[in-house]
Design an enzyme around this catalytic site. Structure first.
Site, PDB file in Angstrom:
ATOM      1  NE  ARG A 114      -4.024  -1.945   1.899  1.00 26.82           N
ATOM      2  CZ  ARG A 114      -3.842  -3.105   2.526  1.00 26.82           C
ATOM      3  NH1 ARG A 114      -2.819  -3.262   3.331  1.00 26.82           N
ATOM      4  NH2 ARG A 114      -4.687  -4.083   2.341  1.00 26.82           N
ATOM      5  CE  LYS A 136       0.351  14.113 -14.441  1.00 20.80           C
ATOM      6  NZ  LYS A 136       0.076  14.402 -15.865  1.00 20.80           N
ATOM      7  CD  GLU A 178       8.694  16.237 -22.089  1.00 22.24           C
ATOM      8  OE1 GLU A 178       7.979  17.242 -21.863  1.00 22.24           O
ATOM      9  OE2 GLU A 178       8.213  15.101 -22.305  1.00 22.24           O
ATOM     10  CE  LYS A 220       6.492  17.529 -14.047  1.00 22.27           C
ATOM     11  NZ  LYS A 220       6.745  16.216 -14.606  1.00 22.27           N
ATOM     12  CD  GLU A 230      -2.761  16.681 -15.845  1.00 23.70           C
ATOM     13  OE1 GLU A 230      -1.597  16.333 -15.610  1.00 23.70           O
ATOM     14  OE2 GLU A 230      -3.432  16.284 -16.801  1.00 23.70           O
ATOM     15  NE  ARG A 234       1.639  17.444 -12.842  1.00 25.33           N
ATOM     16  CZ  ARG A 234       2.198  16.602 -12.006  1.00 25.33           C
ATOM     17  NH1 ARG A 234       1.809  16.545 -10.748  1.00 25.33           N
ATOM     18  NH2 ARG A 234       3.162  15.798 -12.401  1.00 25.33           N
ATOM     19  CG  ASN A 238      -0.636  17.092 -20.185  1.00 28.36           C
ATOM     20  OD1 ASN A 238       0.291  16.331 -19.930  1.00 28.36           O
ATOM     21  ND2 ASN A 238      -1.690  17.215 -19.401  1.00 28.36           N
ATOM     22  CG  HIS A 241       2.819  15.699 -23.645  1.00 28.89           C
ATOM     23  ND1 HIS A 241       3.616  16.797 -23.833  1.00 28.89           N
ATOM     24  CD2 HIS A 241       3.567  14.802 -22.953  1.00 28.89           C
ATOM     25  CE1 HIS A 241       4.802  16.579 -23.254  1.00 28.89           C
ATOM     26  NE2 HIS A 241       4.798  15.373 -22.725  1.00 28.89           N
ATOM     27  CG  HIS A 245       0.626  11.030 -24.800  1.00 38.03           C
ATOM     28  ND1 HIS A 245      -0.035  11.455 -23.674  1.00 38.03           N
ATOM     29  CD2 HIS A 245       1.930  10.945 -24.455  1.00 38.03           C
ATOM     30  CE1 HIS A 245       0.840  11.626 -22.685  1.00 38.03           C
ATOM     31  NE2 HIS A 245       2.038  11.327 -23.133  1.00 38.03           N
ATOM     32  CG  HIS A 258       7.709  10.970 -24.079  1.00 41.69           C
ATOM     33  ND1 HIS A 258       6.343  10.841 -24.229  1.00 41.69           N
ATOM     34  CD2 HIS A 258       7.897  12.067 -23.299  1.00 41.69           C
ATOM     35  CE1 HIS A 258       5.742  11.811 -23.558  1.00 41.69           C
ATOM     36  NE2 HIS A 258       6.673  12.571 -22.978  1.00 41.69           N
TER      37      HIS A 258
END
Ligand code: NAD
Ligand code: ZN
Length: 359
Positions: A114, A136, A178, A220, A230, A234, A238, A241, A245, A258
């Site tokens: 957990r 993330k 990035e 960031k 987000e 935030r 993206n 992206h 993506h 990426h």
């Protein structure tokens, strides 16, 4: 770095690898009995010296390189290996690698017993400026990228610039995308620096790398501090992206890195912004030139139809709303929800034309 859920140090500099244990001990107070290092064979072969500062050698667990191992199956295997190696709730995990190791390692830390504490020791440029910061963590599904995961802030991010010395050039260039993104959405001065110092940056002069890494992390961290989960701001991270993506997914994560996909995605997004008039033609040209400066970008052997289909399953669409990040000038960006399918189609077509003609 400070968010609603955690406060931790993000350190970028030289010589950190030699002093990992004392640095980690300082934040967790006492090193636990079991320390796990999640890494890949190739990184370990180059940089196993990272374990030297630990009294007792950590347990090393390997993830094969490549996006296709960023899966639930890998996470399950790693957690099972941790149980068998005596891991418990007090164990500490060190994610030592690029963004894939960081995302999977952090995800394992989030679900093992957990949740246990973890530290990010990023070894790619992309991981140092982007993926290791912000908490993330997650894995991909066959249906799409990063569709399973969580938010879990690390106890520390320790980015040693020295490890970038062995990074393949293509990886460096992809990671720099990035930073280009960071500049476009929130840091005009970084855009100018990357325009004026491309040669030093690409030659990996430590001063130049440090300048870019520090600015990217600062950007960031500032965004994540204001919006950890987000719900608003935030999302600007993206930028590039949505289409990026989609490109990765349409080419099954095999054809490009990426950062390279994000580079093409930024070009598509700039096109939408230009058509809407949130940036001028001159700004678009300038930013496209900057992106190509850190290329070469890969050719795109994919049809517009496939890319468009992939944008439809982007998880950033909330309840059918198509969220899209658009720059408003250089160093500024916002999220809009009314970008039409036709606009994205035109942008993807523009991108595919540029992939044939520019570079
Ligand atoms: N969590 C986030 O916020 C976030 C943000 C951006 C990207 N990401 C994720 O990051 C991933 C991409 O990360 P990446 O670009 O770092 O790729 P990567 O993790 O695949 O690493 C790239 C390659 O470089 C090798 N490598 C790593 N460090 C090296 C070194 N110092 N010397 C030589 N080789 C080295 C790796 O073994 C690998 O083969 C994607 O899965 C993306 O979704 C996550
Ligand atoms: Zn990214």
């Amino acid at each position: 770095m400070e968010t609603a859920s955690a406060k931790y140090d993000v350190v970028a500099g030289s010589g950190l690898l030699q002093e990992l244990a004392p640095r980690i001990e300082r934040v967790v107070k006492r090193l636990p009995r079991r320390i796990f290092v999640v890494t890949s064979q190739e990184i370990w072969a180059l940089w196993h010296c990272m374990q030297q500062s630990f009294g007792e050698a950590p347990v090393v667990l390997f993830l094969p390189p490549g996006e296709r191992y960023k899966t639930m199956a890998s996470a399950e295997r790693l957690t099972r290996e941790m149980v068998r190696a005596g891991g418990d709730r007090s164990s500490l995990l060190i994610a030592f690698g690029g963004g894939i190791v960081g995302d999977v390692g952090g995800f394992v830390a989030a679900i093992f017993m957990r949740g246990i504490e973890y530290v990010q020791v990023p070894t790619t440029f992309l991981a140092q400026v982007d993926s290791s910061v912000g908490g993330k963590v997650g894995v991909n599904l066959p249906e799409g990228k990063n569709l399973v995961g969580n938010f879990l802030q690390p106890r520390a991010v320790l980015a040693d610039i020295g490890v970038l010395g062995t990074l393949p050039d293509r990886e460096l260039r992809a990671g720099l995308m990035e930073s280009v993104k960071a500049g476009i959405i929130r840091d005009r001065a970084l855009v100018r620096y990357m325009e004026e110092h491309a040669e030093e940056i690409l030659k990996r002069e430590p001063k130049a790398l440090e300048r870019v890494i520090a600015a990217s992390i600062r950007m960031k961290a500032d965004v994540v501090r204001r919006d950890e989960r987000e719900s608003g701001l935030r999302m600007i991270l993206n930028f590039g992206h949505t289409v990026g993506h989609a490109l990765e997914q349409a080419t099954r994560y095999k054809a490009m890195l990426h950062g390279e996909a994000v580079a093409w995605g930024m070009i598509a997004a700039l096109y939408v912004a230009r058509r809407r008039g949130t940036i001028t033609g001159g700004q678009m040209e300038r930013l496209e030139r900057l992106i190509y400066r850190y290329g070469p970008l890969p050719k795109l052997k994919v049809s517009a139809g496939r890319v468009l289909a992939a944008t439809g399953s982007d998880k950033k669409n909330v309840g059918g709303v198509r969220r899209f990040v658009l720059p408003g000038g250089i160093g500024d960006a916002g999220v809009v929800e009314d970008v039409t399918g036709a606009e994205i189609e035109a942008a993807v077509k523009y991108m595919l034309v540029r992939a044939r003609t520019a570079g």
